[in-house]
Design an enzyme around this catalytic site. Sequence first.
Site, short mmCIF file in Angstrom:
data_model
loop_
_atom_site.label_atom_id
_atom_site.label_comp_id
_atom_site.label_asym_id
_atom_site.label_seq_id
_atom_site.Cartn_x
_atom_site.Cartn_y
_atom_site.Cartn_z
CG PHE A 45 33.09 34.25 40.44
CD1 PHE A 45 34.11 32.54 40.25
CD2 PHE A 45 32.64 34.38 41.72
CE1 PHE A 45 33.47 31.78 41.04
CE2 PHE A 45 32.27 32.96 42.53
CZ PHE A 45 32.77 31.60 41.74
CB CYS A 46 37.37 38.25 37.26
SG CYS A 46 38.84 37.35 37.01
#
Length: 464
Positions: free
Chosen positions: A385-386
């Site tokens: 998710f970055c």
Amino acid sequence: MSARPNTATVDTAAAESADPCCDAPLPVLGRDVTVPLVTGGEVSYAALDYAASAPALQRVWDDVAAYAPYYGSVHRGAGYLSQLSTDLFENSRATVAEFLDCRDGDQVVFTRSTTDSLNLLAAAIPAGCQVFVFETEHHASLLPWRDARVTYLNAPRTPEQAVATLERALADRDPYGPALVCVTGASNVTGELWPVKELAVAAHAHGARIVLDAAQLAPHHPVSVRELDVDWVAFSGHKLYAPFGSGVLAGRADWLQDSEPYLAGGGASRKVARRADGGVDVEWHTTAARHEAGSPNVIGVYSIASACKALTEAGFDSLVARERHLIDTVRAGLAEVPEVRVLSLFGDDAPRVGVISFVVEGWNSSHFAAALSAEYGIGVRDGLFCAHPLVRTLLGSDPQDPGECGAPEAAPGERSLNAIRVSFGAGTPDEHVERFVGAVKELVRDGAQWKYRTEDGRCVPDRG
């Protein structure tokens, strides 16, 4: 490959017949889209990936469509459409300022996204400025500060620990010069709310400024620059039900006025003249236009303003209350599955928005997400998710363990260094989250109905 009959707690036949938006407070585009299932038939698509990009509000789409025939270049055109578009663009700036409860003198700068906004601010910080950021941040907040001295703070386990950690770091900084704190309002991994107001008090007490990454907060809760006493706030249109390529940086004008324009070109320049030595002298704007060079994304800006109005008119009190109902439904359902572990920093009782990440014992997260999509028509996200450092911390992994954001290399059934994220908001009907909970329970109990393989780093149905 043959498949066993679908016996999910919320079966696809019910999902097909249900009105997909009857209980959602704000209608969104895509609510009537159906998708094919690998096991046969079609089902209404359950979009549960709002934390990545929320669907456009129907209101936003209608407003943009109504304006589109009148689209024109802004600020410098003499024609009617140009003047109308200029008014719409600047009125949108005023709408966003009101939505954020900005102070007198604050500037609202339109950008491409939260990432763009924070990179703009990173380019505007004064020389010698030290930046303080928790390792729990999204990469948009973690990475832009390449030309500054950055202190990365360890993940706190309580809101109080977050404040205490920041206070110690700011007090111990050497030299004791300008400083900037960057913090999220709501985690894009756990959904947990951060103590923004308390962190702002701590920052200002130690002579620092603070910027709020509101990408995950603004779509779910009201954001008041005045009340939170943050110096800047950044957010993206595509998470605020306005996915047309625009973002916002709003806040104090001084650092923005004193820095070089983010981009050099028309719109940012007020006057350009040749010098006797053959060069050019440039007088730059001191308004928000200083950092808005080039032809602006008028439709993107207008869509953000439209979304701000729609959320305000719907009332955040009712939106928050209903979202809390959806959160409770998902968390209660997941709690009934012993193999599921929900990821959290601050504990089960921490206030949060509609973003929940989890792992399933015995499952590769990419495999699980692929089965939710292919067999149930449910769109979630898997990966890091970055926010790689945060997810690694929550999973208890070594920082050097392999893992990619959304593209795990592990095969179906193998352990993977990633998680599954379900996220929702004002356009989510009850049926979507009920179908999700039922699908999770069935997949854990009975396994996937289909075979899957890894292709280009993704887990996909094996149709061979």
